[in-house]
Design an enzyme around this catalytic site. Structure first.
Site, short mmCIF file in Angstrom:
data_model
loop_
_atom_site.label_atom_id
_atom_site.label_comp_id
_atom_site.label_asym_id
_atom_site.label_seq_id
_atom_site.Cartn_x
_atom_site.Cartn_y
_atom_site.Cartn_z
N GLU A 109 -9.85 -1.88 5.54
CA GLU A 109 -10.69 -1.22 6.48
C GLU A 109 -11.93 -2.52 7.06
OE1 GLU A 109 -8.98 0.16 8.90
OE2 GLU A 109 -8.00 2.12 7.82
N ASP A 116 -7.73 -2.00 14.61
CA ASP A 116 -9.55 -2.79 13.70
C ASP A 116 -9.14 -3.73 12.76
OD1 ASP A 116 -8.34 -1.58 11.21
OD2 ASP A 116 -9.42 0.29 11.42
N ASP A 120 0.54 -1.26 0.21
CA ASP A 120 0.14 -0.15 0.00
C ASP A 120 0.91 1.14 -0.09
OD1 ASP A 120 0.31 -0.58 2.36
OD2 ASP A 120 -1.35 -0.53 3.74
N HIS A 167 -6.99 -4.57 9.67
CA HIS A 167 -7.43 -4.28 8.88
C HIS A 167 -5.33 -4.85 7.87
CE1 HIS A 167 -5.17 -0.25 9.10
NE2 HIS A 167 -3.97 -0.75 9.14
C1 GLP Z 1 -0.63 0.50 8.74
C2 GLP Z 1 -0.38 -0.64 7.72
C3 GLP Z 1 -0.95 -1.62 7.88
C4 GLP Z 1 -0.18 -2.11 8.77
C5 GLP Z 1 -0.46 -1.53 9.54
C6 GLP Z 1 0.01 -2.18 11.11
O1 GLP Z 1 -1.37 1.24 8.42
N1 GLP Z 1 -1.35 0.02 5.89
O2 GLP Z 1 -0.10 -2.20 6.44
O3 GLP Z 1 0.31 -3.86 9.13
O4 GLP Z 1 -1.35 -0.79 9.80
O5 GLP Z 1 0.72 -1.08 11.77
P1 GLP Z 1 2.28 -1.07 12.42
O6 GLP Z 1 2.68 -3.06 12.49
O7 GLP Z 1 3.15 0.02 13.04
O8 GLP Z 1 1.37 -2.11 13.72
#
Ligand code: GLP
Length: 241
Positions: free
Chosen positions: A139, A132, A65, A134
């Site tokens: 989402e 959440d 992404d 995702h």
């Molecule tokens: C972000 C990314 C995800 C990621 C998630 C968790 O928003 N788009 O790909 O897995 O949130 O992030 P973190 O690893 O910093 O907890």
């Protein structure tokens, strides 16, 4: 779905590297992720490249992404993140790496991205998980048959990611481009890492919840080859230990 429970973040990164090692070979296609979660794994991949000379010249990568509207050289673009935390340290040719573009004609970018992935299927897709549930930026409510698309970020996700933008005095972007759930499910293998108590609810939905768009990650229960690595804190709401 195979679930591996480890003590902490460090052990989770080690285990993830053991899984990933099998795919660090010429011709392989890696699906990569951003966020804090994969950083430990990326450090181990860099160390391994430096010590053992693991060669990335014939490995291709596709990231999950990207934020909409951030210039490539913005510190918090996922393009910059990947360069700073992995690509610049493993000798991978720039043309082998792909991060979806959040600039220009977004619909066309998304269409092209799915076409490229269809042409060279992902051998292993690395994932973190949002609080959440995702994955990527899919989402709650994202249809399971979604390809790469533009999405609005929820308030929760924007709050969670504020820590990266705060010191720049900037707001978290409101939209992102993300591989869809169908794109992710098409990967031959999936490796999801989740650590820390704030992921416990999402992890419960992922592993024990109903397969529902309310927890996007739950779709992985239907994937034929998924490994989930969690630490004890992230697994604390699981009923089956
Ligand atoms: C972000 C990314 C995800 C990621 C998630 C968790 O928003 N788009 O790909 O897995 O949130 O992030 P973190 O690893 O910093 O907890």
């Amino acid at each position: 779905m195979k679930v591996i429970v480890v003590k902490d973040y460090e052990e989770a990164s080690q285990k993830a590297f053991e899984v990933m090692k099998d795919y660090l070979k010429p011709g392989k296609v890696l699906g990569l992720a951003t966020g804090s979660t994969p950083l430990g794994l990326y450090k181990l991949m860099i160390e391994d490249h430096e010590k053992n000379g693991t060669d990335y010249k014939d490995i291709h990568t596709y990231n999950l992404d990207e934020y909409v509207g951030l210039p490539l050289n913005h510190r918090e673009s996922y393009y910059s993140f990947m360069h700073a935390n992995l690509f610049d340290h493993i000798g991978i040719p720039e043309e082998n790496t792909h991060v979806p573009s959040g600039l220009g004609d977004l619909e066309e970018n998304c269409r092209r991205y799915d076409e490229m992935i269809a042409d060279e299927p992902v051998d292993i897709q690395l994932l973190g998980i949002g609080a959440d549930g995702h994955i990527g930026f899919n989402e709650p409510g994202t249809p399971f048959d979604s390809g790469t698309h533009v999405t609005d970020l929820t308030e929760q996700t924007r709050k969670d990611n504020l820590r990266f933008f705060k010191d720049l005095g900037e707001e978290v972007p409101t939209q992102a481009v993300t591989m869809g759930l169908k794109t992710i499910m098409a990967a031959r293998n999936v490796l999801l890492i989740a650590t820390g108590e704030n992921k416990a609810e999402a992890v419960k939905g992922l592993i024990e919840g109903p397969v529902s768009t309310e927890c996007a990650a739950s779709v992985l229960q239907q994937h034929p080859s998924t490994i989930v690595i969690i630490d004890e804190a992230a697994g604390k709401l699981l009923e089956k230990k």
